[in-house]
Write a protein that holds these residues in place. Structure first.
Motif, PDB file in Angstrom:
ATOM      1  N   ASP A 137       0.840  -1.205   0.000  1.00  0.00           N
ATOM      2  CA  ASP A 137       0.000   0.000   0.000  1.00  0.00           C
ATOM      3  C   ASP A 137       0.873   1.251   0.000  1.00  0.00           C
ATOM      4  OD1 ASP A 137      -2.249  -1.615   0.032  1.00  0.00           O
ATOM      5  OD2 ASP A 137      -2.698  -1.256   2.166  1.00  0.00           O
ATOM      6  N   ASP A 141       0.898   4.123  -2.874  1.00  0.00           N
ATOM      7  CA  ASP A 141       0.713   5.539  -2.553  1.00  0.00           C
ATOM      8  C   ASP A 141       1.861   6.375  -3.124  1.00  0.00           C
ATOM      9  OD1 ASP A 141      -1.640   5.089  -1.217  1.00  0.00           O
ATOM     10  OD2 ASP A 141      -0.742   5.180   0.794  1.00  0.00           O
ATOM     11  N   GLY A 146       0.435   9.761  -3.911  1.00  0.00           N
ATOM     12  CA  GLY A 146      -0.448   9.935  -2.760  1.00  0.00           C
ATOM     13  C   GLY A 146       0.318  10.324  -1.524  1.00  0.00           C
ATOM     14  N   GLY A 148       0.417   8.675   1.358  1.00  0.00           N
ATOM     15  CA  GLY A 148       0.449   7.529   2.262  1.00  0.00           C
ATOM     16  C   GLY A 148       1.454   7.697   3.364  1.00  0.00           C
TER      17      GLY A 148
END
Length: 175
Positions: A137, A141, A146, A148
């Motif tokens: 994940d 990201d 992103g 994250g």
């Protein structure tokens, strides 16, 4: 192939494995059944679930206490069946996740791992599969730009790194 403990590096590995018997007796039995096989296919140490592979230069340059920790680390890969549980997870991501999980166990056994090992207390209590999902994940990201969890990797760095909140003297995992 039979090797003599008069080979300095092989002898150091055999002694490191034996010392685990007094320092971490419950864990020591894990590594006694794994044949020690010299290789240049890894820069450190590794296992395929049936043998423990070692690089001569790594053994030469690793202090005894850290060598004990790495021997235990490789044995834990076997006992936790990491070689059987990967499924379709990226092999590099899987190894990193397994290393994070294992190094917490080695830390709890009071054995110091080398400085380059992966260690982060935020993974305590999680399985390698759970850690792999978190690491995946984070990579997703970072690749998508992103926001994250940036604690585990630098800007633009897609390789998980050790946490800044690692305890002083925390064990490390070269594998």
């Amino acid at each position: 192939m039979y090797r003599s403990i008069t080979d300095p590096e092989y002898g150091r590995l055999v002694r490191a494995r034996s010392r685990l018997g007094s320092k971490a007796p419950g864990y020591a039995s894990i590594v006694f059944g794994l044949p020690l096989v010299e290789t240049t296919a890894t820069d450190t140490m590794a296992t395929d679930g049936t043998s423990m592979f070692w690089n001569r230069a790594f053994v030469q340059n690793t202090p005894d206490a850290e060598l004990e920790a790495v021997v235990l680390h490789e044995g834990l890969h076997v006992v936790l069946m990491h070689h059987l549980l990967r499924g379709d997870i990226n092999p590099d991501l899987w190894n990193q996740a397994c290393d994070y999980a294992i190094n917490l166990i080695v830390w709890d056994a009071n054995l110091p791992l080398p400085d380059q090992a992966l260690f982060d207390p935020k993974y305590r209590g999680l399985s390698a599969k759970q850690i792999a999902k978190m690491l995946g994940d984070q990579e997703d990201d970072q690749q998508s730009g992103g926001e994250g969890d940036q604690q585990s990797g630098g800007e633009g760095d897609q390789t998980p790194q050790q946490s800044d909140d690692k305890p002083s003297g925390a064990p490390e995992n070269p594998t």
